[in-house]
Enzyme design. Structure first.
Site, PDB file in Angstrom:
ATOM      1  N   ASP A 157      -2.635   6.861   2.859  1.00 35.91           N
ATOM      2  CA  ASP A 157      -2.047   7.925   2.046  1.00 35.91           C
ATOM      3  C   ASP A 157      -0.769   7.500   1.330  1.00 35.91           C
ATOM      4  O   ASP A 157      -0.146   8.314   0.629  1.00 35.91           O
ATOM      5  CB  ASP A 157      -1.780   9.165   2.920  1.00 35.91           C
ATOM      6  N   GLY A 158      -0.365   6.253   1.529  1.00 36.29           N
ATOM      7  CA  GLY A 158       0.835   5.778   0.836  1.00 36.29           C
ATOM      8  C   GLY A 158       2.133   6.287   1.438  1.00 36.29           C
ATOM      9  O   GLY A 158       3.215   6.046   0.898  1.00 36.29           O
ATOM     10  N   LYS A 163       9.783   2.450   0.845  1.00 37.16           N
ATOM     11  CA  LYS A 163       8.597   2.384   1.709  1.00 37.16           C
ATOM     12  C   LYS A 163       8.171   3.797   2.082  1.00 37.16           C
ATOM     13  O   LYS A 163       8.943   4.540   2.689  1.00 37.16           O
ATOM     14  CB  LYS A 163       8.908   1.563   2.963  1.00 37.16           C
ATOM     15  N   ARG A 166      14.417   0.119   1.557  1.00 40.02           N
ATOM     16  CA  ARG A 166      14.636  -1.204   2.150  1.00 40.02           C
ATOM     17  C   ARG A 166      15.275  -2.139   1.130  1.00 40.02           C
ATOM     18  O   ARG A 166      15.047  -2.019  -0.079  1.00 40.02           O
ATOM     19  CB  ARG A 166      13.303  -1.831   2.586  1.00 40.02           C
ATOM     20  N   ASP A 199       0.736 -11.302   6.743  1.00 38.34           N
ATOM     21  CA  ASP A 199       1.313 -10.453   5.697  1.00 38.34           C
ATOM     22  C   ASP A 199       2.621  -9.819   6.157  1.00 38.34           C
ATOM     23  O   ASP A 199       3.304  -9.171   5.360  1.00 38.34           O
ATOM     24  CB  ASP A 199       0.316  -9.367   5.267  1.00 38.34           C
ATOM     25  N   ASN A 200       2.960  -9.994   7.424  1.00 44.34           N
ATOM     26  CA  ASN A 200       4.232  -9.482   7.926  1.00 44.34           C
ATOM     27  C   ASN A 200       5.209 -10.617   8.215  1.00 44.34           C
ATOM     28  O   ASN A 200       6.131 -10.460   9.008  1.00 44.34           O
ATOM     29  CB  ASN A 200       4.010  -8.651   9.187  1.00 44.34           C
ATOM     30  N   GLY A 223       0.814  -1.215   0.000  1.00 44.01           N
ATOM     31  CA  GLY A 223       0.000   0.000   0.000  1.00 44.01           C
ATOM     32  C   GLY A 223       0.840   1.254   0.000  1.00 44.01           C
ATOM     33  O   GLY A 223       0.344   2.357  -0.238  1.00 44.01           O
ATOM     34  N   ARG A 224       2.114   1.090   0.323  1.00 41.29           N
ATOM     35  CA  ARG A 224       2.989   2.278   0.341  1.00 41.29           C
ATOM     36  C   ARG A 224       4.438   1.923   0.039  1.00 41.29           C
ATOM     37  O   ARG A 224       5.298   2.793   0.088  1.00 41.29           O
ATOM     38  CB  ARG A 224       2.894   2.969   1.692  1.00 41.29           C
TER      39      ARG A 224
HETATM   40  P1  AMP Z   1       1.356  -2.910   8.243  1.00 44.19           P
HETATM   41  O1  AMP Z   1       0.516  -3.072   9.462  1.00 44.19           O
HETATM   42  O2  AMP Z   1       2.249  -1.691   8.276  1.00 44.19           O
HETATM   43  O3  AMP Z   1       2.129  -4.135   7.915  1.00 44.19           O
HETATM   44  O4  AMP Z   1       0.360  -2.618   7.021  1.00 44.19           O
HETATM   45  C1  AMP Z   1      -0.731  -3.435   6.709  1.00 44.19           C
HETATM   46  C2  AMP Z   1      -1.269  -3.052   5.348  1.00 44.19           C
HETATM   47  O5  AMP Z   1      -1.681  -1.695   5.329  1.00 44.19           O
HETATM   48  C3  AMP Z   1      -0.280  -3.202   4.199  1.00 44.19           C
HETATM   49  O6  AMP Z   1      -0.999  -3.596   3.066  1.00 44.19           O
HETATM   50  C4  AMP Z   1       0.243  -1.792   4.048  1.00 44.19           C
HETATM   51  O7  AMP Z   1       0.747  -1.541   2.756  1.00 44.19           O
HETATM   52  C5  AMP Z   1      -0.989  -0.968   4.326  1.00 44.19           C
HETATM   53  N1  AMP Z   1      -0.677   0.363   4.833  1.00 44.19           N
HETATM   54  C6  AMP Z   1      -0.227   0.707   6.057  1.00 44.19           C
HETATM   55  N2  AMP Z   1      -0.071   2.045   6.165  1.00 44.19           N
HETATM   56  C7  AMP Z   1      -0.427   2.568   4.974  1.00 44.19           C
HETATM   57  C8  AMP Z   1      -0.490   3.901   4.435  1.00 44.19           C
HETATM   58  N3  AMP Z   1      -0.155   4.953   5.168  1.00 44.19           N
HETATM   59  N4  AMP Z   1      -0.910   4.042   3.162  1.00 44.19           N
HETATM   60  C9  AMP Z   1      -1.259   2.983   2.415  1.00 44.19           C
HETATM   61  N5  AMP Z   1      -1.226   1.714   2.859  1.00 44.19           N
HETATM   62  C10 AMP Z   1      -0.816   1.500   4.113  1.00 44.19           C
HETATM   63 MG    MG Z   2       3.070  -5.030   6.659  1.00 43.55          MG
END
Ligand code: AMP
Ligand code: MG
Length: 494
Positions: A130-131, A118, A181, A261-262, A101-102
């Site tokens: 917001d990416g 990232k 990264r 997903d992590n 997503g970002r």
């Molecule tokens: P995370 O908890 O950081 O591993 O993110 C979980 C999901 O949310 C992943 O698909 C990320 O790409 C998405 N995500 C987290 N923060 C953002 C952001 N600010 N904008 C877009 N996607 C996000």
């Molecule tokens: Mg993640």
């Protein structure tokens, strides 16, 4: 989000050579796109070690266009950026499609390292986000990636953090940043779950073949599971994950968001969010302020990893073809994890060979520490020092229950009766770090960086790159956390 129209802008040549990588899988796996430029970027921190591993030329940061390229303003010569699609289980619940997503993947170098930006803007997988990534979290991810590597723990790496005065909204307005990264692959369990959940067996197989051929080629020739390469792959991932978890538990690392997903398919630590190195040893510690149920509490991590592997097994089932074989492929986790954990703990105790009562010795000290929440890093380092200089008082002083400690110490000393003290001390000093990225240390560096003073990031990086060394003059970074450290709240918001 910008469309991948023919790019006529000038390009930055980072001096890297690229080769076809993840994008050879085809469009079902990603979307081609351009990063969204981060305005007026500046350098916050960088790792020369990662630059060397990538093969960047010396003076890479000064060369024309590098800063612009790493913050999305200039295309990088030889790359076609993509965002990949994945799904996953978040906090135990199927979350459906997620994806990068970002994070935007620039490509793969000839040396086999993927480079990802990232925080480089929205993608089709941003789901209302917001990416962007905030400076605070980007510094934490950068420093912790390199800290983990310094500790010898498998991890994605970070080349640099680049900041901007552009504001993004979280709980409050914060400044945005990009972390560059680096890893052999950013493929997650969730990539496999995605194609399995959508019953896209051809893509599932293509992905598995891609990952096996590149990263697990030994699975092709295995005799295990009657030569079932997909089962052997699952077993290999499960063993790497077990080994990783053993390292986390031994060093006192709490990941905080072990969603599927992590979870890296290569068994790397990935996606640093609300992570924490334990201060006081509390097995039930929850480092993620958003984790109200304690699903990802420190002592839950090994079980959660197994649960996540079970999700991966389910995703791979159509390829493995037999449920019993899939379950059997997970079986070794139950021995590899405890064995690897005991190995790590033995090293921390300065023991170079196993003995029958080791488990009791390990459990004994962990129980004592937990009862009083004794500082994890300081205890182990002081115990190591004691092995070198014979002075037990600094260790003993950490406990109120002196009798309990003395009893354990007696067993420990007896176990070492035949040891060469110098050898044992040496093993302990390279198994028990003096420096870990405690929350308050990261916080101090972040607050200075937010005021444009980035020296603290560089200082911390230097210590964390070689955390087993003494670094004379840096004892302030190896002390107990201040009282305010316990008030730091880190959530999923990043
Ligand atoms: P995370 O908890 O950081 O591993 O993110 C979980 C999901 O949310 C992943 O698909 C990320 O790409 C998405 N995500 C987290 N923060 C953002 C952001 N600010 N904008 C877009 N996607 C996000
Ligand atoms: Mg993640």
């Amino acid at each position: 989000m910008s469309l991948p129209v023919e790019d006529t802008r000038p390009v930055a040549d980072l001096g890297l050579r690229w080769k076809p990588g993840f994008s050879t899988l085809g469009p079902a796996f990603f979307t081609e796109l351009r990063p969204t430029p981060l305005p007026d970027p500046y350098w916050v921190g960088h790792s020369d070690a990662v630059a060397r591993e990538l093969g960047l030329p010396s003076g890479w940061r000064e060369s024309e266009g590098t800063l612009a390229a790493l913050t999305g303003s200039l295309p990088v010569a030889g790359t076609r950026p993509i965002a990949t699609v994945y799904s996953g289980h978040q906090f135990g619940v199927w979350a459906g499609q997620l994806g990068d997503g970002r994070a935007i993947l620039l490509g793969e170098t000839e040396g086999g390292l993927e480079v990802q930006l990232k925080g480089a803007g929205r993608t089709p997988y941003s789901r209302g986000g917001d990416g962007r990534a905030v400076l605070r979290s980007s510094i934490r991810e950068f420093l912790c990636s390199e800290a983990m590597h310094g500790l010898g723990i498998p991890t994605t790496r970070a080349l640099c953090v680049t900041g901007s005065d552009a504001r993004v909204r979280r709980e409050e307005l914060e400044s945005a940043a990009v972390v560059t990264r680096v890893a052999p692959s950013f493929v997650r369990f969730g990539h496999f779950e995605h194609f399995a959940a959508n019953q896209r067996e051809d893509e599932l197989r293509a992905l598995a073949d891609y990952v096996i051929d590149r990263y697990y080629p030994e699975c092709r020739t295995t005799a295990r599971f009657n030569g079932n390469a997909y089962a052997a792959f699952l077993e290999a991932v499960s063993e790497r994950t077990a080994a990783l978890l053993a390292q986390w538990q031994a060093v006192g690392f709490c990941h905080g968001v072990m969603n599927t997903d992590n979870m890296s398919i290569l068994g790397l630590t990935i996606d640093y969010g609300p992570f924490q190195f334990l201060d006081g040893f509390d097995p039930r510690h929850i480092c993620n302020h958003s984790d109200t149920q304690g699903r990802y509490a420190f002592n839950q991590q090994p079980n959660v990893a197994y649960w996540n592997l079970f999700c991966l097994a389910q995703a791979l089932l159509p390829l493995i073809g037999d449920q019993e074989i899939a379950v059997a492929a997970l079986e070794s986790y139950k021995t590899v994890f405890p064995n690897a954990f005991e190995d790590r703990m033995r090293a921390k105790l300065g023991l170079s060979a196993p003995a029958e009562d080791d488990r009791a010795l390990i459990e004994g000290v962990l129980k004592l520490m937990a009862a009083e929440k004794v500082d994890h890093t300081i205890f182990w380092r002081r115990l190591s020092k004691h092995m070198a200089d014979g002075n037990i008082e600094p260790v003993r002083d950490l406990f109120l229950d002196r009798a309990g400690f003395d009893a354990w110490m007696l067993t420990f000393s007896e176990r070492h009766a035949q040891s060469q003290r110098a050898e044992a001390a040496e093993l302990m000093l390279r198994s028990n770090p003096k420096f870990v990225l405690r929350n308050h240390l990261g916080q101090q560096a972040i607050e200075a960086s937010q005021q444009k003073d980035h020296a603290g990031v560089a200082t911390l990086l230097k210590l964390l790159e070689t955390p087993f060394e003494e670094h004379p003059g840096a004892d302030d970074y190896a002390g107990f956390p201040p009282d305010w450290a316990s008030t730091i709240e880190i959530s999923c918001s990043s």
